[in-house]
Design a protein around this motif. Structure first.
Motif, PDB file in Angstrom:
ATOM      1  N   GLU A 225       0.348  -1.219 -10.298  1.00  0.00           N
ATOM      2  CA  GLU A 225       1.279  -1.937 -11.508  1.00  0.00           C
ATOM      3  C   GLU A 225       2.676  -2.357 -10.680  1.00  0.00           C
ATOM      4  N   ASP A 226       2.676  -2.512  -9.237  1.00  0.00           N
ATOM      5  CA  ASP A 226       3.755  -3.044  -8.789  1.00  0.00           C
ATOM      6  C   ASP A 226       3.811  -4.503  -8.842  1.00  0.00           C
ATOM      7  N   PRO A 227       4.684  -5.193  -9.490  1.00  0.00           N
ATOM      8  CA  PRO A 227       4.291  -6.774  -9.486  1.00  0.00           C
ATOM      9  C   PRO A 227       5.004  -7.577  -8.224  1.00  0.00           C
ATOM     10  N   ASP A 228       5.826  -6.803  -7.441  1.00  0.00           N
ATOM     11  CA  ASP A 228       6.225  -7.263  -6.188  1.00  0.00           C
ATOM     12  C   ASP A 228       5.098  -7.270  -5.237  1.00  0.00           C
ATOM     13  N   ARG A 229       3.956  -6.317  -5.255  1.00  0.00           N
ATOM     14  CA  ARG A 229       2.675  -6.368  -4.324  1.00  0.00           C
ATOM     15  C   ARG A 229       2.161  -7.328  -4.783  1.00  0.00           C
ATOM     16  N   ALA A 230       2.060  -7.616  -5.973  1.00  0.00           N
ATOM     17  CA  ALA A 230       1.024  -8.762  -6.406  1.00  0.00           C
ATOM     18  C   ALA A 230       1.497  -9.909  -5.878  1.00  0.00           C
ATOM     19  N   ILE A 231       3.337 -10.472  -6.165  1.00  0.00           N
ATOM     20  CA  ILE A 231       3.713 -11.625  -5.883  1.00  0.00           C
ATOM     21  C   ILE A 231       3.542 -11.943  -4.340  1.00  0.00           C
ATOM     22  N   ALA A 232       3.534 -11.056  -3.540  1.00  0.00           N
ATOM     23  CA  ALA A 232       3.587 -10.918  -2.252  1.00  0.00           C
ATOM     24  C   ALA A 232       2.227 -11.393  -1.539  1.00  0.00           C
ATOM     25  N   ILE A 233       1.136 -11.994  -2.501  1.00  0.00           N
ATOM     26  CA  ILE A 233      -0.190 -11.953  -1.907  1.00  0.00           C
ATOM     27  C   ILE A 233      -0.156 -13.309  -0.871  1.00  0.00           C
ATOM     28  N   TRP A 234       0.654 -13.894  -0.884  1.00  0.00           N
ATOM     29  CA  TRP A 234       0.723 -15.125  -0.092  1.00  0.00           C
ATOM     30  C   TRP A 234       0.839 -14.600   1.440  1.00  0.00           C
ATOM     31  N   LYS A 235       1.373 -13.431   1.568  1.00  0.00           N
ATOM     32  CA  LYS A 235       1.733 -12.822   3.275  1.00  0.00           C
ATOM     33  C   LYS A 235       0.224 -12.349   3.400  1.00  0.00           C
ATOM     34  N   GLN A 236      -0.483 -11.636   2.573  1.00  0.00           N
ATOM     35  CA  GLN A 236      -1.974 -11.122   2.698  1.00  0.00           C
ATOM     36  C   GLN A 236      -2.885 -12.341   3.264  1.00  0.00           C
ATOM     37  N   ILE A 237      -2.591 -13.425   2.410  1.00  0.00           N
ATOM     38  CA  ILE A 237      -3.369 -14.703   2.736  1.00  0.00           C
ATOM     39  C   ILE A 237      -3.136 -15.265   4.040  1.00  0.00           C
ATOM     40  N   ASP A 238      -1.763 -15.296   4.310  1.00  0.00           N
ATOM     41  CA  ASP A 238      -1.320 -15.912   5.450  1.00  0.00           C
ATOM     42  C   ASP A 238      -1.736 -15.323   6.816  1.00  0.00           C
ATOM     43  N   THR A 239      -1.819 -13.776   6.510  1.00  0.00           N
ATOM     44  CA  THR A 239      -2.008 -12.903   7.659  1.00  0.00           C
ATOM     45  C   THR A 239      -3.553 -13.259   8.043  1.00  0.00           C
ATOM     46  N   ALA A 240      -4.364 -13.232   6.821  1.00  0.00           N
ATOM     47  CA  ALA A 240      -5.719 -13.382   7.034  1.00  0.00           C
ATOM     48  C   ALA A 240      -5.998 -14.782   7.871  1.00  0.00           C
ATOM     49  N   ILE A 241      -5.264 -15.749   7.271  1.00  0.00           N
ATOM     50  CA  ILE A 241      -5.381 -17.327   8.080  1.00  0.00           C
ATOM     51  C   ILE A 241      -5.171 -17.169   9.457  1.00  0.00           C
ATOM     52  N   GLN A 242      -4.120 -16.427   9.816  1.00  0.00           N
ATOM     53  CA  GLN A 242      -3.430 -16.141  11.255  1.00  0.00           C
ATOM     54  C   GLN A 242      -4.758 -15.333  12.089  1.00  0.00           C
ATOM     55  N   GLN A 243      -5.106 -14.327  11.504  1.00  0.00           N
ATOM     56  CA  GLN A 243      -6.022 -13.532  12.248  1.00  0.00           C
ATOM     57  C   GLN A 243      -7.514 -14.034  12.374  1.00  0.00           C
TER      58      GLN A 243
END
Length: 154
Positions: free
Chosen positions: A71-89
């Motif tokens: 239910e944390d909208p701030d965690r949802a809006i930060a998906i770009w960070k997860q995607i960027d990390t996966a791109i880098q790794q």
């Protein structure tokens, strides 16, 4: 034919949710169904606004495969960070031939678009784990509405 009882979830099991539904009407089942229909329509609408390519959608699905938020909208809006990390790794940008504009596109999405992406990715992986291995990745992306706009116009 009625669905098995195991698929029915009494909305009254969650007192906070029940209170929210009661604020919207007396019959929480009817209100819940109405609200879920609204919610899914909003998700679909906001997802289609993104206009992702097949390669972008595949990259996002791979990067968010195990991503969860409740239910944390701030965690949802930060998906770009997860995607960027996966791109880098994992060098997903090279694997899927996606340029750096994807992260820029994802940094400016709104909360509903972020939730719509997470929801679509969850549905993609449910379909991937299903007993229908013959479906192409593109078909699964189309079915989950991750691609409609751009790729269907090509």
């Amino acid at each position: 034919m009625e669905k098995p009882m195991k698929n029915k979830i009494p909305l009254s099991q969650d007192s906070r949710l029940e209170a929210l539904l009661l604020q919207r009407g007396e019959d929480i089942g009817t209100v819940g169904l109405r609200d879920l229909n609204r919610y899914y329509a909003l998700l679909n609408h906001h997802l289609l606004e993104l206009c992702l390519t097949s390669n972008e959608a595949n990259l996002i699905c791979e990067a968010l495969k195990n991503y969860r938020f409740e239910e944390d909208p701030d965690r949802a809006i930060a998906i770009w960070k997860q995607i960027d990390t996966a791109i880098q790794q994992d060098r997903l940008d090279l694997k899927w031939s996606v340029n750096s504009t994807l992260i820029g596109k994802l940094k400016v999405i709104n909360h509903l678009q972020a939730v719509a992406i997470v929801d679509a990715v969850e549905r993609y992986w449910i379909e991937e784990r299903s007993d229908r291995p013959h479906k192409s990745s593109e078909n699964k992306l189309f079915q989950t509405d991750l691609i409609k706009c751009c790729d269907s116009a090509l």
